[in-house]
Design a protein around this motif. Structure first.
Motif, PDB file in Angstrom:
ATOM      1  N   ASN A   1     -12.714 -12.212  49.411  1.00 17.90           N
ATOM      2  CA  ASN A   1     -12.511 -12.138  50.856  1.00 17.90           C
ATOM      3  C   ASN A   1     -12.126 -10.704  51.224  1.00 17.90           C
ATOM      4  O   ASN A   1     -11.017 -10.438  51.664  1.00 17.90           O
ATOM      5  CB  ASN A   1     -11.426 -13.118  51.300  1.00 17.90           C
ATOM      6  N   PRO A   2     -13.052  -9.750  51.048  1.00 14.53           N
ATOM      7  CA  PRO A   2     -12.730  -8.345  51.290  1.00 14.53           C
ATOM      8  C   PRO A   2     -12.497  -8.068  52.770  1.00 14.53           C
ATOM      9  O   PRO A   2     -13.086  -8.722  53.635  1.00 14.53           O
ATOM     10  CB  PRO A   2     -13.965  -7.606  50.779  1.00 14.53           C
ATOM     11  N   PRO A   3     -11.644  -7.101  53.083  1.00 17.11           N
ATOM     12  CA  PRO A   3     -11.409  -6.756  54.492  1.00 17.11           C
ATOM     13  C   PRO A   3     -12.617  -6.061  55.100  1.00 17.11           C
ATOM     14  O   PRO A   3     -13.309  -5.277  54.446  1.00 17.11           O
ATOM     15  CB  PRO A   3     -10.202  -5.806  54.419  1.00 17.11           C
ATOM     16  N   ILE A   4     -12.882  -6.382  56.359  1.00  9.98           N
ATOM     17  CA  ILE A   4     -13.945  -5.728  57.122  1.00  9.98           C
ATOM     18  C   ILE A   4     -13.297  -4.620  57.953  1.00  9.98           C
ATOM     19  O   ILE A   4     -12.293  -4.847  58.633  1.00  9.98           O
ATOM     20  CB  ILE A   4     -14.659  -6.730  58.033  1.00  9.98           C
ATOM     21  N   GLN A   5     -13.875  -3.431  57.885  1.00  8.27           N
ATOM     22  CA  GLN A   5     -13.349  -2.298  58.649  1.00  8.27           C
ATOM     23  C   GLN A   5     -14.133  -2.155  59.953  1.00  8.27           C
ATOM     24  O   GLN A   5     -15.373  -2.218  59.948  1.00  8.27           O
ATOM     25  CB  GLN A   5     -13.457  -1.006  57.834  1.00  8.27           C
ATOM     26  N   LEU A   6     -13.418  -1.958  61.055  1.00  9.92           N
ATOM     27  CA  LEU A   6     -14.044  -1.681  62.349  1.00  9.92           C
ATOM     28  C   LEU A   6     -13.426  -0.405  62.905  1.00  9.92           C
ATOM     29  O   LEU A   6     -12.289  -0.404  63.367  1.00  9.92           O
ATOM     30  CB  LEU A   6     -13.847  -2.840  63.318  1.00  9.92           C
ATOM     31  N   ASP A   7     -14.160   0.694  62.803  1.00 10.80           N
ATOM     32  CA  ASP A   7     -13.724   1.967  63.354  1.00 10.80           C
ATOM     33  C   ASP A   7     -14.313   2.108  64.753  1.00 10.80           C
ATOM     34  O   ASP A   7     -15.520   1.928  64.949  1.00 10.80           O
ATOM     35  CB  ASP A   7     -14.190   3.132  62.475  1.00 10.80           C
TER      36      ASP A   7
ATOM     37  N   GLN B   1     -20.387   3.566  83.751  1.00 10.96           N
ATOM     38  CA  GLN B   1     -20.031   4.550  84.771  1.00 10.96           C
ATOM     39  C   GLN B   1     -20.763   5.886  84.619  1.00 10.96           C
ATOM     40  O   GLN B   1     -20.157   6.953  84.758  1.00 10.96           O
ATOM     41  CB  GLN B   1     -18.516   4.794  84.774  1.00 10.96           C
ATOM     42  N   PRO B   2     -22.066   5.883  84.336  1.00 13.26           N
ATOM     43  CA  PRO B   2     -22.769   7.166  84.231  1.00 13.26           C
ATOM     44  C   PRO B   2     -23.040   7.767  85.603  1.00 13.26           C
ATOM     45  O   PRO B   2     -23.353   7.057  86.560  1.00 13.26           O
ATOM     46  CB  PRO B   2     -24.085   6.767  83.548  1.00 13.26           C
ATOM     47  N   SER B   3     -22.897   9.075  85.699  1.00 11.17           N
ATOM     48  CA  SER B   3     -23.199   9.748  86.964  1.00 11.17           C
ATOM     49  C   SER B   3     -23.271  11.249  86.726  1.00 11.17           C
ATOM     50  O   SER B   3     -22.963  11.745  85.642  1.00 11.17           O
ATOM     51  CB  SER B   3     -22.134   9.434  88.030  1.00 11.17           C
ATOM     52  N   VAL B   4     -23.686  11.948  87.789  1.00 13.65           N
ATOM     53  CA  VAL B   4     -23.668  13.409  87.789  1.00 13.65           C
ATOM     54  C   VAL B   4     -22.640  13.844  88.823  1.00 13.65           C
ATOM     55  O   VAL B   4     -22.745  13.485  90.000  1.00 13.65           O
ATOM     56  CB  VAL B   4     -25.050  13.987  88.127  1.00 13.65           C
ATOM     57  N   GLN B   5     -21.634  14.580  88.371  1.00 13.63           N
ATOM     58  CA  GLN B   5     -20.585  15.066  89.266  1.00 13.63           C
ATOM     59  C   GLN B   5     -20.614  16.586  89.243  1.00 13.63           C
ATOM     60  O   GLN B   5     -20.166  17.203  88.270  1.00 13.63           O
ATOM     61  CB  GLN B   5     -19.218  14.535  88.835  1.00 13.63           C
ATOM     62  N   GLY B   6     -21.154  17.178  90.313  1.00 12.76           N
ATOM     63  CA  GLY B   6     -21.304  18.627  90.332  1.00 12.76           C
ATOM     64  C   GLY B   6     -22.278  19.061  89.248  1.00 12.76           C
ATOM     65  O   GLY B   6     -23.424  18.627  89.212  1.00 12.76           O
ATOM     66  N   SER B   7     -21.800  19.897  88.321  1.00 11.14           N
ATOM     67  CA  SER B   7     -22.642  20.355  87.206  1.00 11.14           C
ATOM     68  C   SER B   7     -22.388  19.551  85.943  1.00 11.14           C
ATOM     69  O   SER B   7     -22.883  19.918  84.872  1.00 11.14           O
ATOM     70  CB  SER B   7     -22.371  21.835  86.923  1.00 11.14           C
ATOM     71  N   ASN B   8     -21.640  18.434  86.050  1.00  8.94           N
ATOM     72  CA  ASN B   8     -21.273  17.650  84.869  1.00  8.94           C
ATOM     73  C   ASN B   8     -22.004  16.314  84.802  1.00  8.94           C
ATOM     74  O   ASN B   8     -22.171  15.630  85.823  1.00  8.94           O
ATOM     75  CB  ASN B   8     -19.765  17.366  84.854  1.00  8.94           C
ATOM     76  N   PHE B   9     -22.419  15.934  83.601  1.00  8.82           N
ATOM     77  CA  PHE B   9     -22.798  14.556  83.308  1.00  8.82           C
ATOM     78  C   PHE B   9     -21.536  13.843  82.828  1.00  8.82           C
ATOM     79  O   PHE B   9     -20.823  14.356  81.948  1.00  8.82           O
ATOM     80  CB  PHE B   9     -23.850  14.497  82.200  1.00  8.82           C
ATOM     81  N   VAL B  10     -21.248  12.660  83.380  1.00 12.13           N
ATOM     82  CA  VAL B  10     -20.040  11.939  82.972  1.00 12.13           C
ATOM     83  C   VAL B  10     -20.383  10.482  82.672  1.00 12.13           C
ATOM     84  O   VAL B  10     -21.362   9.938  83.189  1.00 12.13           O
ATOM     85  CB  VAL B  10     -18.933  12.008  84.049  1.00 12.13           C
ATOM     86  N   SER B  11     -19.559   9.866  81.837  1.00  7.76           N
ATOM     87  CA  SER B  11     -19.734   8.446  81.507  1.00  7.76           C
ATOM     88  C   SER B  11     -18.593   8.008  80.599  1.00  7.76           C
ATOM     89  O   SER B  11     -17.961   8.831  79.929  1.00  7.76           O
ATOM     90  CB  SER B  11     -21.070   8.218  80.799  1.00  7.76           C
ATOM     91  N   CYS B  12     -18.343   6.700  80.566  1.00  8.24           N
ATOM     92  CA  CYS B  12     -17.440   6.120  79.574  1.00  8.24           C
ATOM     93  C   CYS B  12     -18.293   5.613  78.405  1.00  8.24           C
ATOM     94  O   CYS B  12     -19.233   4.836  78.614  1.00  8.24           O
ATOM     95  CB  CYS B  12     -16.649   4.952  80.169  1.00  8.24           C
ATOM     96  N   ILE B  13     -17.981   6.069  77.196  1.00  2.29           N
ATOM     97  CA  ILE B  13     -18.779   5.726  76.026  1.00  2.29           C
ATOM     98  C   ILE B  13     -17.877   5.150  74.942  1.00  2.29           C
ATOM     99  O   ILE B  13     -16.813   5.707  74.638  1.00  2.29           O
ATOM    100  CB  ILE B  13     -19.522   6.961  75.481  1.00  2.29           C
ATOM    101  N   GLY B  14     -18.300   4.031  74.386  1.00  5.22           N
ATOM    102  CA  GLY B  14     -17.581   3.416  73.273  1.00  5.22           C
ATOM    103  C   GLY B  14     -18.508   3.256  72.079  1.00  5.22           C
ATOM    104  O   GLY B  14     -19.658   2.826  72.237  1.00  5.22           O
ATOM    105  N   ILE B  15     -18.033   3.626  70.905  1.00  5.13           N
ATOM    106  CA  ILE B  15     -18.822   3.507  69.673  1.00  5.13           C
ATOM    107  C   ILE B  15     -18.006   2.719  68.657  1.00  5.13           C
ATOM    108  O   ILE B  15     -16.861   3.075  68.366  1.00  5.13           O
ATOM    109  CB  ILE B  15     -19.183   4.878  69.091  1.00  5.13           C
ATOM    110  N   ASP B  16     -18.595   1.647  68.131  1.00  4.88           N
ATOM    111  CA  ASP B  16     -17.977   0.848  67.073  1.00  4.88           C
ATOM    112  C   ASP B  16     -18.792   0.994  65.797  1.00  4.88           C
ATOM    113  O   ASP B  16     -20.027   1.048  65.847  1.00  4.88           O
ATOM    114  CB  ASP B  16     -17.944  -0.642  67.441  1.00  4.88           C
ATOM    115  N   HIS B  17     -18.120   1.039  64.671  1.00  2.00           N
ATOM    116  CA  HIS B  17     -18.820   1.015  63.383  1.00  2.00           C
ATOM    117  C   HIS B  17     -18.125   0.012  62.474  1.00  2.00           C
ATOM    118  O   HIS B  17     -16.952   0.155  62.146  1.00  2.00           O
ATOM    119  CB  HIS B  17     -18.809   2.395  62.717  1.00  2.00           C
ATOM    120  N   MET B  18     -18.851  -1.028  62.074  1.00  4.46           N
ATOM    121  CA  MET B  18     -18.305  -2.073  61.198  1.00  4.46           C
ATOM    122  C   MET B  18     -18.917  -1.931  59.809  1.00  4.46           C
ATOM    123  O   MET B  18     -20.115  -1.721  59.663  1.00  4.46           O
ATOM    124  CB  MET B  18     -18.605  -3.465  61.769  1.00  4.46           C
ATOM    125  N   TYR B  19     -18.070  -2.049  58.781  1.00  2.00           N
ATOM    126  CA  TYR B  19     -18.543  -1.899  57.407  1.00  2.00           C
ATOM    127  C   TYR B  19     -17.523  -2.499  56.442  1.00  2.00           C
ATOM    128  O   TYR B  19     -16.372  -2.798  56.813  1.00  2.00           O
ATOM    129  CB  TYR B  19     -18.761  -0.414  57.061  1.00  2.00           C
TER     130      TYR B  19
END
Length: 212
Positions: free
Chosen positions: A173-179, A144-162
């Motif tokens: 069998n260590p646990p996997i973390q997903l932040d 959903q990226p777009s320009v609304q008036g003077s704003n840049f907008v979007s839905c952003i998701g970031i995953d980090h697995m470690y």
């Protein structure tokens, strides 16, 4: 001089950043992975914004697959994401996102496969142990990226697995973390980057901006 922890730094950063979205909730759950080893412990932070609402299932939308040469210009937004995490080098990712993306999802996998032989024992030249594999690193989604008036907008998701080194050494069998963090991104064209924090065993700060 006292050293700031990542958690303290996050509090300072967010307190001084007017463009940061409002925090909504943190959800935790676990699941057994069918595509790699182990149990995945998920810690997900959801932010909210009065300007943009991201549907609960937006990340499951159809994946955008570019065809041919991608034109760069006014039809695209150039997102830059700087990621800081405890004990790790800063990561910077740049993504050119078409404004015509709509509800489709641009997904970028920056993970690398990790494989280990845990609690290995050697019998002559034969080594035996528990094989453990998972993808480590960041996975980014934008929709959903777009320009609304003077704003840049979007839905952003970031995953980090470690996986923590201490867990690798202590268990077969260590646990996997997903932040995970979901950000309804809203940035004024003359404002500073949007800054958010997330994490569980490792704390993260993400700085997100659209550059000309």
């Amino acid at each position: 001089m006292h050293k700031l922890t990542m958690a303290a730094l996050a509090a300072v950063v967010l307190a001084g950043c007017s463009s940061a979205p409002q925090e909504q909730q943190v959800t935790t759950y676990s699941y057994e992975s069918k595509v790699h080893s182990g149990t995945v412990n998920v810690t997900e932070k959801q932010y909210t914004s009065s300007v943009l609402t991201c549907a609960p299932n937006w990340r499951d939308g159809p994946i955008y697959t570019p065809k041919g040469i991608i034109p760069i210009g006014h039809d695209h937004l150039n997102f830059v994401i700087n990621l800081f995490a405890d004990g790790q080098e800063e990561k910077t990712y740049t993504l050119d996102v078409p404004q015509a993306l709509g509800s489709r999802v641009l997904a970028k996998d920056f993970q690398q496969g990790k494989e280990f032989m845990l609690q290995a024992e050697s019998n002559g030249i034969v080594q035996q142990g528990e094989h453990f594999a998972y993808p480590e690193g960041y996975y980014v989604r934008i929709s959903q990226p777009s320009v609304q008036g003077s704003n840049f907008v979007s839905c952003i998701g970031i995953d980090h697995m470690y996986v923590l080194d201490s867990d690798l050494q202590a268990s077969s069998n260590p646990p996997i973390q997903l932040d995970r963090v979901v950000v309804p991104f809203v940035m004024d064209q003359v404002n500073q980057p949007v800054k958010v924090s997330f994490g569980s065993k490792i704390q993260h700060i993400a700085e997100i901006r659209v550059q000309p």
